[in-house]
Enzyme design. Structure first.
Site, short mmCIF file in Angstrom:
data_model
loop_
_atom_site.label_atom_id
_atom_site.label_comp_id
_atom_site.label_asym_id
_atom_site.label_seq_id
_atom_site.Cartn_x
_atom_site.Cartn_y
_atom_site.Cartn_z
N ARG A 119 27.61 -19.19 -3.76
CA ARG A 119 29.39 -19.97 -3.31
C ARG A 119 28.39 -20.93 -2.38
O ARG A 119 27.53 -20.31 -1.33
CB ARG A 119 30.38 -19.25 -2.82
CG ARG A 119 31.38 -18.83 -2.07
CD ARG A 119 32.44 -20.17 -3.93
NE ARG A 119 33.30 -19.22 -3.17
CZ ARG A 119 34.68 -20.78 -3.41
NH1 ARG A 119 33.94 -21.49 -4.42
NH2 ARG A 119 35.42 -20.24 -3.62
N THR A 390 37.31 -26.32 -11.93
CA THR A 390 35.98 -25.66 -11.66
C THR A 390 35.54 -25.80 -12.97
O THR A 390 36.01 -26.11 -14.14
CB THR A 390 36.24 -24.21 -11.63
OG1 THR A 390 37.42 -24.56 -10.12
CG2 THR A 390 35.17 -23.41 -11.79
N ASN A 410 35.51 -27.03 -6.70
CA ASN A 410 36.80 -26.35 -5.98
C ASN A 410 37.89 -28.06 -7.07
O ASN A 410 37.94 -27.60 -8.10
CB ASN A 410 36.83 -27.06 -4.34
CG ASN A 410 38.44 -26.01 -4.10
OD1 ASN A 410 39.24 -25.68 -5.28
ND2 ASN A 410 38.90 -26.39 -3.14
N ASP A 432 39.39 -23.89 0.91
CA ASP A 432 39.35 -22.48 -0.14
C ASP A 432 39.36 -21.10 0.92
O ASP A 432 39.90 -20.60 0.63
CB ASP A 432 37.74 -22.14 -0.92
CG ASP A 432 38.66 -21.49 -2.74
OD1 ASP A 432 39.93 -22.01 -3.45
OD2 ASP A 432 37.33 -22.21 -4.10
N SER A 461 37.36 -17.07 -2.92
CA SER A 461 37.18 -17.29 -4.73
C SER A 461 38.07 -16.82 -5.62
O SER A 461 38.14 -15.36 -5.39
CB SER A 461 35.63 -17.55 -5.11
OG SER A 461 35.56 -18.31 -6.59
N SER A 462 37.96 -17.10 -6.22
CA SER A 462 38.24 -16.63 -7.75
C SER A 462 38.22 -16.91 -8.91
O SER A 462 38.50 -16.13 -9.90
CB SER A 462 40.80 -17.64 -7.51
OG SER A 462 41.07 -17.08 -6.61
N GLY A 482 40.28 -23.08 -12.70
CA GLY A 482 41.34 -22.88 -12.60
C GLY A 482 42.23 -22.74 -11.26
O GLY A 482 43.34 -21.89 -11.50
N GLY A 483 41.44 -22.05 -10.02
CA GLY A 483 41.95 -22.01 -9.30
C GLY A 483 42.28 -20.43 -8.92
O GLY A 483 41.85 -19.84 -10.03
N1 GLY Z 1 37.73 -23.62 -5.77
C1 GLY Z 1 38.39 -22.29 -6.58
C2 GLY Z 1 38.18 -21.07 -6.22
O1 GLY Z 1 36.64 -21.01 -5.67
O2 GLY Z 1 38.15 -20.35 -7.17
#
Ligand code: GLY
Length: 578
Positions: A119, A390, A410, A432, A461-462, A482-483
């Site tokens: 990350r 993503t 992102n 984020d 992050s998701s 998809g965030g």
């Molecule tokens: N940038 C999307 C995530 O990491 O959740």
């Protein structure tokens, strides 16, 4: 070029292979000559197929084919994953990247599990109020637009760490990406539209014009990226130093000056991926392995699946009011915890053990009443004691090694800054972080102290790369972009397979729903069953229709040992194998 949804194939015909300029011929076509079946000027989307040995599903047919070729050449799932990631950085520039970051989750055939966190990290000059004005208000766009939105990129370091587990030389794994960048590849309609719609932003945010801005694109055009090819060659020759030091680092730091970016040469040199102990839990005879913080994904899917486990969802039917409202009430409760309790574990004590415990899940669902819409005003985070854009790809090889990687800039095309001379896009991952408590980020997610900005910290992050085993044997590798919708997509995909007995392809294609605590809305895709939408509204839920979200890709081992791979209908996602 046309998308034939009935056959789920996309035929892409090159306008002209002959138009490759002679100046790009210096680099020999080592990979493409050896693999004539991989034609960057004419390729097909393959949505579902079973293979005898190894399989890859990714967002782009060329990247999937490269992964499969590496396994055929004697590589394993790690080789395939590294080659796929570098190829995606070229052929899927909206999210594939070397200027972003991601998570690599793997289970080796011998049962060992690994999580590599690459990350992005906040630069050393970052501070918690860096996106606020003197009155303490958020400066619109500053955490999303231009170089000031960039975290220190982690992808190249992440892939080099992953290489520890691979068999083929790194130089061989990077080679296909170099050739796609140098000799060009034919772009799809989606890519042409994406590049055209961001052209003005690319020109505004970058210090120089780039390969992406040279023309108005149309499907079938060939995109050449000579500067990116040169950057990839520096990585091929010098490894980490080819990106984090020398010419590439100089270009990144120079690009920072254009829009008040703060990444320094020391930040780049000091960047290190981190090994994270994957998060594991059981659900109805399946062992699920997912990513730990700084991803919220693993905790969220563990919480949600544990919350619904006692309620007999398998008898409620797929996407019915009963099953959806149960799943939404779990989403509401888990996402409330995300906002309060989750962040980079090196900077914030994330109460993971409690959050994913059976007792906590039962306690959170104590006030759940079937058939009654909950309220996010009432449901708050639990008391504990301790571009949607993503891309995800999955690989399972012939030995049974499984890899799931989710990687991101992102937003689509990140912060829309192309590093001059180096040809790659930078991320806007700083968004984020919770730039101000209670102020939503681009996904509408809010956060607090747990996810505030600090130098060196990684933003929550998701991303939810996930693996499943049954009886200690490899079974599924899955994930999606998809965030904040990602954990919900993976949760729904797994429930589709495990409870609703769907095939992998049915599970990834099925219409989705999303609730993230705040806003207190159930967002459903346009093809979601109308009867369920009406029944949910009658129960008191606010339901909104939104465009498609996510592109879930997976590989599953069938009882006969074949690897079946499925690419989401929502994109050009494509499978390959041998
Ligand atoms: N940038 C999307 C995530 O990491 O959740």
């Amino acid at each position: 070029m046309k998308l034939n949804t009935s056959k789920t194939t996309l035929s892409i015909i090159a306008l002209s292979i002959l138009s490759i300029s002679t100046s790009t011929q210096a680099h020999a076509q080592n990979f493409l000559k050896k693999h004539p079946q991989i034609n960057p000027y004419q390729y097909e989307v393959v949505k579902e197929k079973a293979f005898d040995h190894g399989a890859v599903t990714s967002a782009h047919p060329l990247a999937s084919m490269v992964g499969a070729a590496m396994m055929q050449e004697g590589g394993n799932a790690f080789d395939a994953a590294i080659a796929t990631q570098f190829s995606l950085a070229v052929v899927f520039p909206g999210a594939g990247n070397i200027g972003g970051g991601g998570f690599m989750l793997a289970r080796k055939a011998n049962g060992e599990i690994l999580g590599i966190d690459y990350r992005e990290a906040a630069p050393s000059k970052a501070n918690r109020d860096m996106y606020l004005d003197e009155k303490g208000n958020v400066i619109p766009g500053k955490s999303r637009d231009g170089a000031s939105a960039s975290g220190i990129p982690g992808s190249v370091a992440g892939m080099i760490s992953t290489h520890t587990y691979a068999k083929l030389p790194l130089a061989v794994l990077i080679e296909p990406a170099i050739e796609f960048a140098e000799f060009g590849y034919v772009i799809t309609e989606k890519e042409a539209k994406g590049l055209n719609s961001e052209k003005a932003n690319f020109l505004k945010n970058s210090s120089a014009a780039s390969a992406f801005t040279q023309k108005e694109w149309k499907a079938g055009d060939t995109l050449y990226q000579p500067e990116l090819a040169a950057t990839l060659k520096r990585i091929q020759k010098n490894g980490l130093a080819g990106f984090y030091e020398g010419a590439t680092a100089d270009m990144i730091v120079k690009e920072m000056e254009h829009s008040a970016g703060i990444i320094t040469k020391e930040d780049l040199k000091n960047y290190k991926p981190k090994f994270r102990k994957p998060l594991e839990f059981d659900y109805k005879g399946h062992h699920i392995i997912s990513f730990a913080p700084p991803s919220s994904g693993g905790i969220l899917i563990a919480q949600m699946m544990k919350m619904i486990a006692p309620f007999g969802i398998e008898k409620m039917g797929y996407n019915t009011e009963a099953s959806v409202s149960l799943m939404v009430e779990a989403q509401r409760r888990a996402y409330a915890d995300r906002a309060e309790h989750m962040g980079d574990p090196d900077y914030w004590k994330v109460p993971t053990k409690t959050l994913i415990s059976d007792a906590y899940a039962a306690d959170r669902m104590k006030d759940y009443q079937p058939g009654v819409a909950g309220s996010s005003k009432i449901t708050q985070a639990g008391q504990v004691h301790e571009s949607e854009q993503t891309t995800h790809f999955s690989v399972i090889d012939g030995e049974g090694n499984m890899v799931a990687i989710t990687t991101t800039l992102n937003d689509t095309y990140g912060n829309k800054t192309i590093v001059a001379g180096a040809g790659f896009l930078l991320n806007n991952e700083m968004d984020d972080f919770s730039v101000k408590p209670g102020v939503p980020n681009m996904y509408g997610a809010i956060g607090g102290e747990a996810n505030s900005i600090q130098p060196g910290k990684r933003m929550l992050s998701s991303m939810t790369p996930t693996l499943v085993t049954v009886n200690n044997k490899p079974y599924i590798s899955i994930g999606s972009p998809g965030g904040t919708t990602i954990p919900n997509q993976v949760y729904e995909g797994l429930v589709n397979i495990i409870d609703h007995k769907m095939t992998l392809k049915e599970a990834v294609d099925g219409p989705r729903f999303h609730h993230q605590w705040i806003p207190d809305v159930v967002a459903v895709e346009a093809d979601f069953p109308e009867a369920t939408v009406n029944a949910l509204k009658e129960k008191g839920y606010t339901v909104t229709k939104r465009g498609r979200f996510g592109r879930m890709d997976g590989v599953q081992i069938l009882p006969n040992g074949k690897r079946t791979a499925a690419g989401d209908k929502r994109g050009d996602d494509s499978v390959a194998g041998y």
